[in-house]
Write an enzyme that holds these catalytic residues in place. Sequence first.
Site, short mmCIF file in Angstrom:
data_model
loop_
_atom_site.label_atom_id
_atom_site.label_comp_id
_atom_site.label_asym_id
_atom_site.label_seq_id
_atom_site.Cartn_x
_atom_site.Cartn_y
_atom_site.Cartn_z
N HIS A 171 0.84 -1.20 0.00
CA HIS A 171 0.00 0.00 0.00
C HIS A 171 0.88 1.25 0.00
O HIS A 171 0.70 2.16 -0.82
CB HIS A 171 -0.91 -0.01 1.23
N GLU A 172 1.82 1.29 0.94
CA GLU A 172 2.70 2.46 1.03
C GLU A 172 3.64 2.55 -0.16
O GLU A 172 4.00 3.65 -0.59
CB GLU A 172 3.50 2.42 2.34
N HIS A 216 2.02 4.60 -2.85
CA HIS A 216 2.21 6.04 -2.64
C HIS A 216 3.62 6.46 -3.02
O HIS A 216 3.83 7.47 -3.69
CB HIS A 216 1.98 6.39 -1.16
#
Length: 377
Positions: free
Chosen positions: A25-26, A29
Amino acid sequence: MSQSPGLLLTILAFALVLGPLIFLHELGHYLAGRWFGVKIDAFSIGFGRELFGWTDKSGTRWKFSVLPLGGYVKFAGDLNPASVPDPAWLELPPEERARSLQARPVWQRAIIVAAGPVTNFIVAIVILAGMAMAYGVDATPATVGLVQPGSAAAVAGIQTGDRITSLGGRDVATFSDLASFTVMRPNERVAVSLLRNGQPLQIAVTIGALKQKDRFGNESKIGRLGIGPGAPALRKVGLLEAPAAGVRATVEALQGTVDGLGQIITGRRSVEELGGPLRIAKMSGETLSLGTPYLIWFIAMISINLGFINLLPVPLLDGGHLFFYAIEAIRRRPVPPHVQEWAFRGGLAAILALMVTVTFNDLGAFGVWTTLRGLIG
């Protein structure tokens, strides 16, 4: 008698489920930020005090922190790990200010923020596409092969040979579609569209409720029509068709998540069914004890839920940032800082309240409150 997978297996499974999903998920980003030239100050797995880490050539601090229940990417121009804009970013030297998140056009900021949840959905699609290739997909038609006497279907007048085409206005293609719809709706009255001897017919049915307990002692109430299929059928899926099968399975799982949340909000389902990290850990251990394929499927479901939750329009979550960016795009100027500040405070209060609620529910799932009542009584 319930079976427990044990503490060590539970911890291992929890790490296998949540750790990679948080990282990916990170990473979404991070990669989107790097693509648009944003300076990244930190990439952390966990919150709080740093346990260990290193700094790469671009100046990003990669670290593992003491509280492993989450993670964050801190961009230049962020006040904190939640990417709350730092009012001081305008005071940075021009070169540094140009590389901050706040200096990017609103559409680039939106892509950077959305990249995390989108990565979660991509992970789920890849996993479910692989499972479709390995095991096939359900192709059993939604034709009634048997009707249990006295069941909800029997009371409503559903007959053997009926081909159900929709439930509650939602199209039904396979028997698994039918089961997915009914299992989430115990005691609900819904409209049923079907074909009987080739003729369309509409009836109403009140879906039955069944309380069941699994091998681990977990109790749940599910909806049940009381019908069975004809001959089950699985369809093989090739490499070219697998991505589409993964997308369909992800959309169906996401639809179930939205349905469940809607039922909790409207009071049709108890808020006690909301779970947090402790329950995820418990379910992770139980799923791993059933076998690796079950754990892989569970990872896909958690990834879908992680992506969905982060897209909710709650300040501090990715969806909250996207909501502000949408307003900024419409107004052609950012939301005033004091409005954002109060919104983020409200979002923090809401998240803390939710964490208290789900932790209370999780402890109940572990039997803590029942044990305490027994001791007090």
